[in-house]
Design a protein around this motif. Structure first.
Motif, PDB file in Angstrom:
ATOM      1  N   MET A  23       0.858  -1.173   0.000  1.00 50.26           N
ATOM      2  CA  MET A  23       0.000   0.000   0.000  1.00 50.26           C
ATOM      3  C   MET A  23       0.905   1.236   0.000  1.00 50.26           C
ATOM      4  O   MET A  23       1.774   1.368   0.853  1.00 50.26           O
ATOM      5  N   THR A  24       0.672   2.126  -0.939  1.00 51.87           N
ATOM      6  CA  THR A  24       1.472   3.344  -1.008  1.00 51.87           C
ATOM      7  C   THR A  24       1.028   4.332   0.055  1.00 51.87           C
ATOM      8  O   THR A  24      -0.054   4.210   0.635  1.00 51.87           O
ATOM      9  N   LYS A  25       1.885   5.324   0.292  1.00 51.44           N
ATOM     10  CA  LYS A  25       1.548   6.360   1.274  1.00 51.44           C
ATOM     11  C   LYS A  25       0.253   7.064   0.862  1.00 51.44           C
ATOM     12  O   LYS A  25      -0.595   7.357   1.700  1.00 51.44           O
ATOM     13  N   ARG A  26       0.091   7.323  -0.441  1.00 56.79           N
ATOM     14  CA  ARG A  26      -1.114   8.002  -0.933  1.00 56.79           C
ATOM     15  C   ARG A  26      -2.367   7.162  -0.654  1.00 56.79           C
ATOM     16  O   ARG A  26      -3.397   7.687  -0.247  1.00 56.79           O
ATOM     17  N   HIS A  27      -2.281   5.844  -0.869  1.00 55.74           N
ATOM     18  CA  HIS A  27      -3.425   4.978  -0.586  1.00 55.74           C
ATOM     19  C   HIS A  27      -3.731   4.951   0.910  1.00 55.74           C
ATOM     20  O   HIS A  27      -4.896   4.949   1.315  1.00 55.74           O
ATOM     21  N   PHE A  28      -2.684   4.898   1.721  1.00 50.46           N
ATOM     22  CA  PHE A  28      -2.861   4.905   3.175  1.00 50.46           C
ATOM     23  C   PHE A  28      -3.518   6.210   3.626  1.00 50.46           C
ATOM     24  O   PHE A  28      -4.438   6.196   4.449  1.00 50.46           O
ATOM     25  N   THR A  29      -3.065   7.323   3.061  1.00 48.66           N
ATOM     26  CA  THR A  29      -3.639   8.629   3.399  1.00 48.66           C
ATOM     27  C   THR A  29      -5.100   8.693   2.971  1.00 48.66           C
ATOM     28  O   THR A  29      -5.952   9.204   3.703  1.00 48.66           O
ATOM     29  N   THR A  30      -5.404   8.166   1.797  1.00 50.20           N
ATOM     30  CA  THR A  30      -6.793   8.130   1.334  1.00 50.20           C
ATOM     31  C   THR A  30      -7.635   7.295   2.292  1.00 50.20           C
ATOM     32  O   THR A  30      -8.756   7.683   2.649  1.00 50.20           O
ATOM     33  N   ALA A  31      -7.097   6.145   2.722  1.00 52.97           N
ATOM     34  CA  ALA A  31      -7.829   5.299   3.667  1.00 52.97           C
ATOM     35  C   ALA A  31      -8.078   6.045   4.985  1.00 52.97           C
ATOM     36  O   ALA A  31      -9.186   5.986   5.527  1.00 52.97           O
ATOM     37  N   LEU A  32      -7.071   6.762   5.491  1.00 55.11           N
ATOM     38  CA  LEU A  32      -7.258   7.548   6.713  1.00 55.11           C
ATOM     39  C   LEU A  32      -8.331   8.621   6.520  1.00 55.11           C
ATOM     40  O   LEU A  32      -9.163   8.843   7.408  1.00 55.11           O
ATOM     41  N   ALA A  33      -8.310   9.296   5.380  1.00 55.32           N
ATOM     42  CA  ALA A  33      -9.316  10.329   5.111  1.00 55.32           C
ATOM     43  C   ALA A  33     -10.712   9.711   5.057  1.00 55.32           C
ATOM     44  O   ALA A  33     -11.674  10.272   5.602  1.00 55.32           O
ATOM     45  N   LEU A  34     -10.834   8.550   4.414  1.00 56.68           N
ATOM     46  CA  LEU A  34     -12.132   7.873   4.356  1.00 56.68           C
ATOM     47  C   LEU A  34     -12.595   7.435   5.739  1.00 56.68           C
ATOM     48  O   LEU A  34     -13.775   7.584   6.082  1.00 56.68           O
ATOM     49  N   ILE A  35     -11.682   6.931   6.546  1.00 54.94           N
ATOM     50  CA  ILE A  35     -12.026   6.528   7.917  1.00 54.94           C
ATOM     51  C   ILE A  35     -12.459   7.742   8.729  1.00 54.94           C
ATOM     52  O   ILE A  35     -13.435   7.675   9.484  1.00 54.94           O
ATOM     53  N   THR A  36     -11.741   8.855   8.560  1.00 54.76           N
ATOM     54  CA  THR A  36     -12.098  10.081   9.273  1.00 54.76           C
ATOM     55  C   THR A  36     -13.521  10.509   8.914  1.00 54.76           C
ATOM     56  O   THR A  36     -14.338  10.793   9.787  1.00 54.76           O
ATOM     57  N   GLY A  37     -13.819  10.534   7.622  1.00 57.01           N
ATOM     58  CA  GLY A  37     -15.164  10.917   7.188  1.00 57.01           C
ATOM     59  C   GLY A  37     -16.216   9.918   7.636  1.00 57.01           C
ATOM     60  O   GLY A  37     -17.297  10.300   8.098  1.00 57.01           O
ATOM     61  N   ALA A  38     -15.925   8.622   7.494  1.00 53.54           N
ATOM     62  CA  ALA A  38     -16.898   7.589   7.865  1.00 53.54           C
ATOM     63  C   ALA A  38     -17.181   7.603   9.367  1.00 53.54           C
ATOM     64  O   ALA A  38     -18.336   7.432   9.781  1.00 53.54           O
TER      65      ALA A  38
END
Length: 152
Positions: free
Chosen positions: A1-16
């Motif tokens: 998992m790239t840093k960008r994918h990890f950051t996207t996952a964190l952003a999605l978790i934050t929103g969810a």
């Protein structure tokens, strides 16, 4: 998992997470407050607090998802950084209204930590080549710059 994918996952978790909390306070006002950390919970007209909290959280979630969907990752980073004030304020409310330090730290301060981590990761990532942010960044640098002689 790239840093960008990890950051996207964190952003999605934050929103969810914020979406879940908002919907939970609006649709489950009897059960939602259990984990917040303040006793006793408002009754009567004071229970309108749950609507305020629920709507606030829904607005935050909508902002996160909108900016993520539009590819505005740097702007999302700034918004998420500002949004870290919310769980810190919640922790302060718990600490100043009879709640426990354990709840303030485990629930609210930990949430603020994840939100801050997400903001830092969004603000420090490089725009992807070909992205709207990459194009905007390139065009904003060109304003006022001397013409490139190779274009002639």
């Amino acid at each position: 998992m790239t840093k960008r994918h990890f950051t996207t996952a964190l952003a999605l978790i934050t929103g969810a997470a914020v979406l879940f909390f908002g919907l939970n306070f609006l649709l489950n006002p009897e059960g939602a407050p259990d984990g917040f950390g303040i006793e006793p919970w408002p009754q009567g007209n004071a229970a309108g607090y749950f609507v305020v909290k629920g709507v606030r959280d829904l607005a935050v979630a909508a902002t996160v998802f909108l900016l993520l969907a539009r590819g505005q990752r740097r702007t999302l980073g700034w918004v998420v950084l500002i949004d870290a004030i919310l769980p810190l304020g919640d922790a302060l409310a718990v600490l100043t209204h009879g709640g426990s330090l354990t709840t303030a730290l485990s629930v609210h301060f930990s949430a603020a930590s994840v939100v801050l981590l997400t903001a830092v990761m969004l603000l420090t990532e490089r725009p992807a080549a070909g992205s709207a942010e990459h194009s905007a960044e390139g065009s904003s640098r060109a304003v006022g710059a001397a013409p490139d002689p190779s274009d002639a």
